[in-house]
Structures are given as C-alpha cells and as structure tokens.
Design a protein around this motif. Structure first.
Motif, PDB file in Angstrom:
ATOM      1  N   MET A 169      10.961  -2.309  35.478  1.00 51.79           N
ATOM      2  CA  MET A 169       9.905  -3.207  35.047  1.00 51.79           C
ATOM      3  C   MET A 169       9.432  -2.772  33.669  1.00 51.79           C
ATOM      4  N   SER A 170       9.429  -3.713  32.706  1.00 51.90           N
ATOM      5  CA  SER A 170       8.950  -3.384  31.361  1.00 51.90           C
ATOM      6  C   SER A 170       7.498  -3.813  31.231  1.00 51.90           C
ATOM      7  N   THR A 171       6.762  -3.035  30.465  1.00 48.75           N
ATOM      8  CA  THR A 171       5.357  -3.327  30.240  1.00 48.75           C
ATOM      9  C   THR A 171       5.218  -4.008  28.889  1.00 48.75           C
ATOM     10  N   ALA A 172       4.584  -5.169  28.878  1.00 49.28           N
ATOM     11  CA  ALA A 172       4.379  -5.901  27.626  1.00 49.28           C
ATOM     12  C   ALA A 172       3.370  -5.155  26.765  1.00 49.28           C
ATOM     13  N   ALA A 173       3.579  -5.220  25.465  1.00 47.82           N
ATOM     14  CA  ALA A 173       2.630  -4.614  24.538  1.00 47.82           C
ATOM     15  C   ALA A 173       1.309  -5.370  24.620  1.00 47.82           C
ATOM     16  N   PRO A 174       0.181  -4.653  24.513  1.00 47.55           N
ATOM     17  CA  PRO A 174      -1.112  -5.338  24.546  1.00 47.55           C
ATOM     18  C   PRO A 174      -1.214  -6.365  23.429  1.00 47.55           C
ATOM     19  N   GLU A 175      -1.782  -7.497  23.765  1.00 48.53           N
ATOM     20  CA  GLU A 175      -1.949  -8.574  22.803  1.00 48.53           C
ATOM     21  C   GLU A 175      -3.277  -9.268  23.074  1.00 48.53           C
ATOM     22  N   VAL A 176      -4.007  -9.565  22.012  1.00 45.58           N
ATOM     23  CA  VAL A 176      -5.286 -10.262  22.124  1.00 45.58           C
ATOM     24  C   VAL A 176      -5.267 -11.423  21.138  1.00 45.58           C
ATOM     25  N   LEU A 177      -5.666 -12.593  21.594  1.00 44.24           N
ATOM     26  CA  LEU A 177      -5.817 -13.751  20.725  1.00 44.24           C
ATOM     27  C   LEU A 177      -7.216 -14.305  20.932  1.00 44.24           C
ATOM     28  N   LEU A 178      -7.990 -14.327  19.861  1.00 47.28           N
ATOM     29  CA  LEU A 178      -9.362 -14.843  19.910  1.00 47.28           C
ATOM     30  C   LEU A 178      -9.444 -16.090  19.045  1.00 47.28           C
ATOM     31  N   THR A 179     -10.011 -17.147  19.595  1.00 48.29           N
ATOM     32  CA  THR A 179     -10.245 -18.384  18.851  1.00 48.29           C
ATOM     33  C   THR A 179     -11.673 -18.812  19.148  1.00 48.29           C
ATOM     34  N   MET A 180     -12.467 -18.952  18.093  1.00 52.86           N
ATOM     35  CA  MET A 180     -13.878 -19.300  18.265  1.00 52.86           C
ATOM     36  C   MET A 180     -14.385 -20.004  17.016  1.00 52.86           C
ATOM     37  N   PRO A 181     -15.549 -20.639  17.105  1.00 57.53           N
ATOM     38  CA  PRO A 181     -16.123 -21.256  15.902  1.00 57.53           C
ATOM     39  C   PRO A 181     -16.363 -20.190  14.831  1.00 57.53           C
ATOM     40  N   ALA A 182     -16.161 -20.545  13.584  1.00 53.51           N
ATOM     41  CA  ALA A 182     -16.356 -19.616  12.461  1.00 53.51           C
ATOM     42  C   ALA A 182     -17.847 -19.479  12.165  1.00 53.51           C
ATOM     43  N   ARG A 183     -18.501 -18.668  12.980  1.00 53.52           N
ATOM     44  CA  ARG A 183     -19.936 -18.395  12.828  1.00 53.52           C
ATOM     45  C   ARG A 183     -20.150 -16.885  12.789  1.00 53.52           C
ATOM     46  N   PRO A 184     -21.240 -16.423  12.206  1.00 54.35           N
ATOM     47  CA  PRO A 184     -21.466 -14.983  12.045  1.00 54.35           C
ATOM     48  C   PRO A 184     -21.371 -14.181  13.340  1.00 54.35           C
ATOM     49  N   GLU A 185     -21.847 -14.723  14.442  1.00 55.17           N
ATOM     50  CA  GLU A 185     -21.814 -13.957  15.702  1.00 55.17           C
ATOM     51  C   GLU A 185     -20.385 -13.676  16.180  1.00 55.17           C
ATOM     52  N   GLY A 186     -19.430 -14.453  15.723  1.00 56.55           N
ATOM     53  CA  GLY A 186     -18.040 -14.224  16.095  1.00 56.55           C
ATOM     54  C   GLY A 186     -17.483 -12.929  15.524  1.00 56.55           C
ATOM     55  N   VAL A 187     -18.018 -12.489  14.397  1.00 56.07           N
ATOM     56  CA  VAL A 187     -17.546 -11.249  13.775  1.00 56.07           C
ATOM     57  C   VAL A 187     -17.786 -10.070  14.716  1.00 56.07           C
ATOM     58  N   GLN A 223     -15.815  -5.954  18.710  1.00 52.96           N
ATOM     59  CA  GLN A 223     -15.808  -5.405  20.078  1.00 52.96           C
ATOM     60  C   GLN A 223     -14.403  -5.451  20.672  1.00 52.96           C
ATOM     61  N   ALA A 224     -13.700  -6.545  20.457  1.00 53.62           N
ATOM     62  CA  ALA A 224     -12.327  -6.656  20.964  1.00 53.62           C
ATOM     63  C   ALA A 224     -11.435  -5.610  20.304  1.00 53.62           C
ATOM     64  N   LEU A 225     -11.610  -5.415  19.005  1.00 54.55           N
ATOM     65  CA  LEU A 225     -10.838  -4.406  18.294  1.00 54.55           C
ATOM     66  C   LEU A 225     -11.136  -3.014  18.841  1.00 54.55           C
ATOM     67  N   ALA A 226     -12.399  -2.724  19.089  1.00 57.57           N
ATOM     68  CA  ALA A 226     -12.766  -1.415  19.629  1.00 57.57           C
ATOM     69  C   ALA A 226     -12.106  -1.174  20.989  1.00 57.57           C
ATOM     70  N   GLY A 227     -12.097  -2.195  21.825  1.00 52.36           N
ATOM     71  CA  GLY A 227     -11.450  -2.062  23.131  1.00 52.36           C
ATOM     72  C   GLY A 227      -9.955  -1.852  23.010  1.00 52.36           C
ATOM     73  N   MET A 228      -9.330  -2.586  22.133  1.00 53.28           N
ATOM     74  CA  MET A 228      -7.885  -2.457  21.927  1.00 53.28           C
ATOM     75  C   MET A 228      -7.559  -1.074  21.367  1.00 53.28           C
ATOM     76  N   ALA A 229      -8.312  -0.632  20.367  1.00 55.40           N
ATOM     77  CA  ALA A 229      -8.068   0.675  19.752  1.00 55.40           C
ATOM     78  C   ALA A 229      -8.301   1.805  20.745  1.00 55.40           C
ATOM     79  N   ASP A 230      -9.287   1.645  21.617  1.00 58.97           N
ATOM     80  CA  ASP A 230      -9.556   2.651  22.645  1.00 58.97           C
ATOM     81  C   ASP A 230      -8.379   2.739  23.618  1.00 58.97           C
ATOM     82  N   ALA A 231      -7.864   1.601  24.020  1.00 56.70           N
ATOM     83  CA  ALA A 231      -6.723   1.574  24.943  1.00 56.70           C
ATOM     84  C   ALA A 231      -5.489   2.206  24.313  1.00 56.70           C
ATOM     85  N   LEU A 232      -5.375   2.099  22.986  1.00 50.39           N
ATOM     86  CA  LEU A 232      -4.217   2.650  22.281  1.00 50.39           C
ATOM     87  C   LEU A 232      -4.480   4.057  21.746  1.00 50.39           C
TER      88      LEU A 232
END
Length: 81
Positions: free
Chosen positions: A1-19, A24-33
């Motif tokens: 069984m092969s393990t897929a590489a982690p992948e995240v795709l975020l799509t949201m309105p281009a508003r300041p709160e999205g940054v 946060q998503a980057l921090a979680g991904m970097a922590d996992a790696l």
C-alpha cells in the motif's frame, strides 16, 4: 500500500480573513512534515505576502477568489497561490 503525499487545496473569497486561514493550514502541514521553526516562519511570511497581494491587488473592486495549493513532495513543500 502506497501512501499519498499530503496535499491541501484551499479555495475561498479573497478577503483579509482568508490569509489567516491559509497560515493555519500551512502551519498544520509544516508540523506534519516536521519543518524547522525558522523555515516555517519564512514560509509563513512568503505565503502571507502572496495571499495579501491577491486580497489587495488582484481583483480591484470586484469579488475574487483566493486559491492556495500545498503539495508535499520528497524533501520539500510546494505552495502555489
């Protein structure tokens, strides 16, 4: 069984709160790696800058979308804004 590489795709309105959501998503991904704190800080700064440019400049007065893709590959992480 092969393990897929982690992948995240975020799509949201281009508003300041999205940054913050992307950071946060980057921090979680970097922590996992198991990235070093200094490397994560640099990645957060670059991603914040890129996302802020989308929010502030990409759409002028129109509504737009902020899309971020994070792909883990052997030895690194690719982030596309």
């Amino acid at each position: 069984m092969s393990t897929a590489a982690p992948e995240v795709l975020l799509t949201m309105p281009a508003r300041p709160e999205g940054v913050g959501v992307v950071r946060q998503a980057l921090a979680g991904m970097a922590d996992a790696l198991d990235f070093e704190a200094a490397v994560l800080a640099d990645m957060k700064m670059a991603v914040t800058e890129a996302c802020t440019n989308v929010v502030v400049h990409a759409y002028e007065d129109d509504e737009g979308t902020l899309e971020v893709e994070m792909l883990a590959r052997e030895g690194g992480l690719t982030i596309v804004v």
